[in-house]
Structures are given as structure tokens and as C-alpha cells.
Design an enzyme around this catalytic site. Structure first.
Site, short mmCIF file in Angstrom:
data_model
loop_
_atom_site.label_atom_id
_atom_site.label_comp_id
_atom_site.label_asym_id
_atom_site.label_seq_id
_atom_site.Cartn_x
_atom_site.Cartn_y
_atom_site.Cartn_z
N GLY A 58 -14.80 -6.98 -18.58
CA GLY A 58 -14.29 -5.62 -18.47
C GLY A 58 -13.11 -5.58 -17.51
CB CYS A 85 -15.31 -12.37 -17.58
SG CYS A 85 -13.75 -12.21 -16.71
CE1 TYR A 86 -16.50 -5.04 -13.30
CE2 TYR A 86 -18.48 -4.87 -14.66
CZ TYR A 86 -17.69 -4.39 -13.63
OH TYR A 86 -18.06 -3.27 -12.94
CG HIS A 180 -13.36 -14.21 -21.66
ND1 HIS A 180 -14.02 -13.02 -21.80
CD2 HIS A 180 -12.57 -14.09 -20.58
CE1 HIS A 180 -13.64 -12.18 -20.85
NE2 HIS A 180 -12.76 -12.81 -20.08
CD GLU A 182 -15.84 -13.44 -24.86
OE1 GLU A 182 -16.41 -14.42 -24.35
OE2 GLU A 182 -15.40 -12.51 -24.18
CG ASP A 238 -15.15 -2.07 -46.07
OD1 ASP A 238 -15.25 -3.32 -46.06
OD2 ASP A 238 -14.45 -1.44 -45.27
CE LYS A 379 -12.63 -5.39 -44.52
NZ LYS A 379 -12.46 -3.99 -44.93
#
Ligand code: XMP
Length: 523
Positions: A58, A85-86, A180, A182, A238, A379
Site C-alpha cells: 500500500g 511490502c507494507y 512483491h 506477485e 464475458d 478475466k
């Protein structure tokens, strides 16, 4: 049948731009994840009984007065926790460590060195590149914590910055990563997440497209009973996957309605009809309302006005068809997870900048209950489910297309001639991207017809004709986007073909703006 949701990794969001990415990485490992805001009540966390909790990064500093914090009780739940991280700084701060502003912001690649072997680090190289993005650092660890890895030789930073790059509590299942895992820039990032989920949080991996389909089919059958259901099929990914899922569950109780508003891509109406009516044999209605739409759009140039007219006309057309079908109780809608996340970070600017036209207004007006079978999916997961349901790759991997269609890609007045120009130019662009392998490398690509004419020369003759702008972007979620660095030869080839083959165009330009400050569409 196993309940897919019994294995949950809960992500508490502290406002990182990467929070959704964390959720997606967890899902990619086969475990269901949900994002909740950082102040999600403890009682509700207990009720969800997650197998593990991830605290996101964040933009705030933990020592700031209004910093987003957590109650310390979360550490007594006996649920494994991973701070990123944060998240790591927050763990340190709350449990008595010291976090301060770093002398140098550590941003970019750093070399991680593992000092202690641990299940969280299984199959991760002793040294590997990780992605850092922080201005604060842990100065002093809280009691009871040990270091598993550090980044002594930051590659881009001037000084060693993170002596505490990976930390762990000695007795409790509390872990922190300063970098990070991710983001794609972290080598082996997925392994850190995998290890947390499987080695620490003891998940088994129940979340697969097949099990999702099985569970959804059961759920839809229960929800619908013997009632009739209607779906507005746009031919996009979708709505197509949502329809296919509901079709799998209740077959002929579902009617899919495909409205041709005259603003579709080249031969799109034929393709959609072929796929759903002839090939997949859905209960399918094709409504060609193009004349009505185009009549109402005559001389309309304002983008918001165009959107409103199209939305309104769509509702009218759809209502009329629904009336013919008879007593309909449910409407299928292709809402995705990013649209429903209650998070502090995910609502980007585009939602308010353009009044996006979906099937907005329909459910209330027609007293319909919603079936939103993709509400939990990202998605990329929708695409996997679609493939599993047997939809063709051509349909599944299609670029997104806005509800108002070519109306927002024809700047200025919409006429049949101008629709034909943009359809042909777009078709050439997309065909060339397929041919050269670029189609799948970009998020979205299309042609825009500009409301200006420019001077050109063709075979000694002066021309004064229209301009086509080509737009291609890379993006993770359409909230932000970068212009695609397509090979100049490919772009040159496209421009050549458009100018030679599309009557009325004598110039092609390429859009090199990113979002923000631009948006993906031009209107
Ligand atoms: P923008 O242009 O806002 O687009 O950066 C973000 C994504 O949304 C699509 N888009 C729309 N989709 N109705 C839709 O259903 C709309 O009015 C609309 N406007 C933009 C756009 O194609 C991109 O994928």
C-alpha cells in the site's frame, strides 16, 4: 461434491496497485482468493475461516497518523499470515518493531539472498532477483522474529536496503516479504505464493475451471428452478461464457438474445449467429435493430449522448423480445470479480469518466432477478472456463469491445459510409495482427475514424480524405494501459493496406498515449 470455497486465501487490501494481482496469483495456484478492505471486521474474517491471510502492499507509511492499520487480534487467530511490502512493515509495526523512512527509496530489482532454509522458500534459488518498491524500511524487528533472507546487494539501489527482506515469527505462522512476489519482475514470484498456500496454509488446490463449472451448474439449477431465463449476448467473452455456463445448467429454459445495433465489427453479426445458433445450437434470437439505432444516432456527435441513446434503444429492443418470449424471471449478466470487489484500490478512474453501457437499467425496469455466474472470476479465469465449456479459442481470446460498439470509434457523425470505413480498416488491422503474432500480445487493438480530412497525393492526384488512427494497448485490467510497441514494419504494412484498400482514407496514424492520461477508447 466438494465445496470450492472451503479453501480460501483472504487478501486484506491496503491500497496497493498490485492487490488484484495477488488475488490472481493465488487463483493461478488453484486456490480461491477474495479481496476485502483492510478494515474488514475480525468477526467476519473468523466467519470466513480462511486458510491463510495475505496483507497487501500500500502507498501509506505505517507511522503516519491516518495509516490504514489492523487490530492485533488478527495475529491470535491461528491463521497463517503473509505480509507483502507494507504488509511486512505493518506486522513489524504492530508487534513492536521499528519502521522508518529509508534513506533511499528502494525501487526496482534487487538480489535476494536466502540465509535460512524454510518451507516458505522451498525450490527457490539461493540467490534470485526480486522486485522492490518501498520508501520505508524495517529498522528493528519485533521480538520473536527472525530473518530468512535479505537483499544485501541491491542491483539498482545505491545502498543495501533490506536486511529484513523475508521475516518469520519463531512460533506463530506469521511471515513477511519486503518485495512483491506477485509481479512478473520477481523471478520465481509464484513459488513464494505457492509455498505459502500449500506448505504453510496447507491448502490442497480445489479451485479449477472444471470444479467451478460443476458447482456453478448446480447453483444455477437451484436458483432458477423451472423459470425462464434471458441473456443479452453481445458476442464478447464475458456474456458468451456466462451464457454458455447457464446453458450448460438449464439448456432450453435460457433464451440468448443478440441485438445487432449496426455498430458491430466486420461480419460480426454473421459470426455470432453462426457460433451460437448453428454450431452450439443455443436457444438463440437474433434481432437486427440496426436501422432503428442508426436512425436515432443520426447527426449525434457527443460521445455521452451516443452512449445514452444506444443504452436506451437497447433496453427498448430487449424488452420487446422478452415480451415475446413470455414470463421471464431471470437475466444473465457477465459481471466479473473486478466489478464487485469492495476494495480501497481497485475502482479506477474510467468508471466515472465514461458512462459505460452494459445492460444497465434492465433488471429493475423489467423486474428481473440477476444471475451473475462470473461474479467471482477474473478475466483470465473466464477465458479458462469458456475453453472448458467448449467455446472456440477465436471467441474466447477476442479483444474486449465496448457496449456502444463502433459508435465510440467513429468520432463525429455516424453514417453508413463511415461505419463501413472503420469496419474495413479495423478488419485489416486485426487480420495483420493475427498474421504477425501480435494479436495475442496486446490487450486490445482497433481502428478509429477521425472527424478530420487531410491532403494526400495518390497517383499524381491530390486527395482530401479521412484519417484512421490505430490504437493498440497492453494492459492487465484496462484500468491502466500502455501503448503497444508494435514493430514499425507491421504498422507500416497495416497503413499501406488500409490506404490502398479502404476507399476514403488517405492517412493512418498510430496512437502512442498511455492510460492515464488517455483512455483506451477515443470517446
Ligand atoms: P476506457 O476507454 O475507459 O476503456 O479506457 C476501458 C475498457 O472499457 C471498454 N469500454 C467500454 N465498455 N461500454 C463498455 O461495455 C462502454 O461504454 C465502454 N467504453 C469503454 C474499452 O473498450 C476498454 O476495454
Amino acid at each position: 461434491m466438494t465445496d470450492l470455497h472451503q479453501e480460501l486465501i483472504l487478501i486484506l487490501d491496503f491500497g496497493s496497485q498490485y492487490t488484484q494481482l495477488i488475488a490472481r496469483r493465488v487463483r493461478e495456484q488453484g486456490v480461491y482468493s477474495e479481496i476485502k478492505p483492510f478494515n474488514f471486521p475480525l468477526e467476519r474474517i473468523k466467519a470466513l475461516a480462511p486458510k491463510g491471510i495475505i496483507l497487501s502492499g500500500g502507498p501509506a507509511s505505517v507511522y503516519q497518523l491516518d495509516a490504514p492499520l489492523l487490530g492485533k487480534e488478527i495475529f491470535d487467530l491461528n491463521i497463517p499470515i503473509l505480509g507483502i511490502c507494507y504488509g511486512l512493515q505493518l506486522i513489524s509495526h504492530l508487534l513492536g518493531g521499528k519502521v522508518t523512512k529509508a534513506d533511499h527509496r528502494e525501487y526496482g530489482h534487487a538480489m535476494l539472498e536466502i540465509s535460512t532454509a524454510h518451507l516458505l522458500l522451498e525450490n527457490i534459488a539461493h540467490q534470485s532477483k526480486v522486485w522492490m518498491s518501498h520508501g520505508d524500511r524495517v529498522e528493528q524487528l519485533p521480538d520473536g522474529f527472525a530473518v530468512l533472507a535479505q537483499t544485501p546487494n541491491a542491483v539498482l539501489a545505491q545502498t543495501p536496503n533490506s536486511p529484513y527482506a523475508i521475516i518469520k515469527h519463531s512460533t506463530k505462522q506469521i511471515y513477511g516479504l519486503q518485495f512483491h512476489p506477485e509481479v512478473a519482475h520477481t523471478d520465481q514470484g509464484e513459488r513464494f505464493i505457492q509455498n505459502f498456500i500449500y506448505n504453510i496454509a496447507a491448502c490442497h488446490g480445489l479451485w479449477t475451471p472444471q470444479s467451478f463449472i460443476e458447482e456453478s451448474v448446480q447453483h444455477i439449477r437451484q436458483q432458477v428452478g423451472s423459470e425462464k431465463v434471458i441473456c443479452a449476448l453481445s458476442g464478447g467473452v464475458d456474456s458468451s461464457v456466462a451464457a454458455a455456463l447457464v446453458n450448460e445448467a438449464i439448456g432450453s429454459q435460457l433464451t440468448c438474445v443478440f441485438v445487432n445495433n449496426g455498430l458491430l465489427r466486420y461480419k460480426e453479426a454473421e459470426q455470432v449467429c453462426y457460433i451460437f445458433e448453428k454450431q452450439a445450437k443455443f436457444n438463440f434470437r437474433y434481432v437486427d435493430a440496426s436501422q432503428k439505432f442508426l436512425a436515432r444516432l443520426e447527426n449525434v456527435v457527443d460521445p455521452e449522448q451516443k452512449r445514452k441513446i444506444i443504452g436506451d434503444e437497447f433496453i427498448q429492443t430487449f424488452e420487446a423480445v422478452a415480451h415475446e418470449i413470455g414470463e421471464v424471471k431471470f437475466l444473465v449478466q457477465g459481471t466479473l470479480y473486478p466489478d464487485v470487489i469492495e476494495s480501497v484500490s481497485t475502482k479506477g478512474p474510467s468508471a466515472v469518466i465514461k458512462s459505460h453501457h452494459n445492460v444497465g437499467g434492465l433488471p429493475e425496469k423489467m423486474h428481473l432477478k440477476l444471475i451473475e455466474p462470473l461474479r467471482e472470476l477474473f478475466k483470465d479465469e473466464v477465458r479458462q472456463v469458456g475453453r472448458e465449456l467448449g467455446l472456440s479459442d477465436q471467441l474466447i481470446s477476442r479483444h474486449p469491445f465496448p457496449g456502444p460498439g463502433l459508435a465510440v470509434r467513429i468520432l463525429g457523425a455516424i453514417t453508413p459510409e463511415r461505419i463501413a470505413i472503420v469496419q474495413q480498416a479495423d478488419h485489416i488491422f486485426i487480420s495483420e495482427l493475427h498474421k504477425t503474432g501480435w494479436y495475442h500480445k496486446v490487450w486490445q487493438a482497433f481502428a478509429v475514424l477521425l472527424p478530420v480530412q487531410t491532403v494526400g497525393v495518390m497517383g499524381d492526384e491530390r486527395t482530401y480524405e479521412s484519417v484512421i488512427a490505430l490504437r493498440a494497448v497492453t494492459s492487465e485490467d484496462a484500468m491502466t494501459a500502455d501503448w503497444a510497441k508494435i514493430d514499425p514494419e507491421v504498422l507500416g504494412g497495416v497503413a499501406n493496406r488500409i490506404i490502398n484498400e479502404v476507399r476514403g482514407v488517405n492517412r493512418v496514424v498510430y496512437d502512442i498515449s498511455s492510460k492515464p492520461p488517455g483512455t483506451i477508447e477515443w470517446e
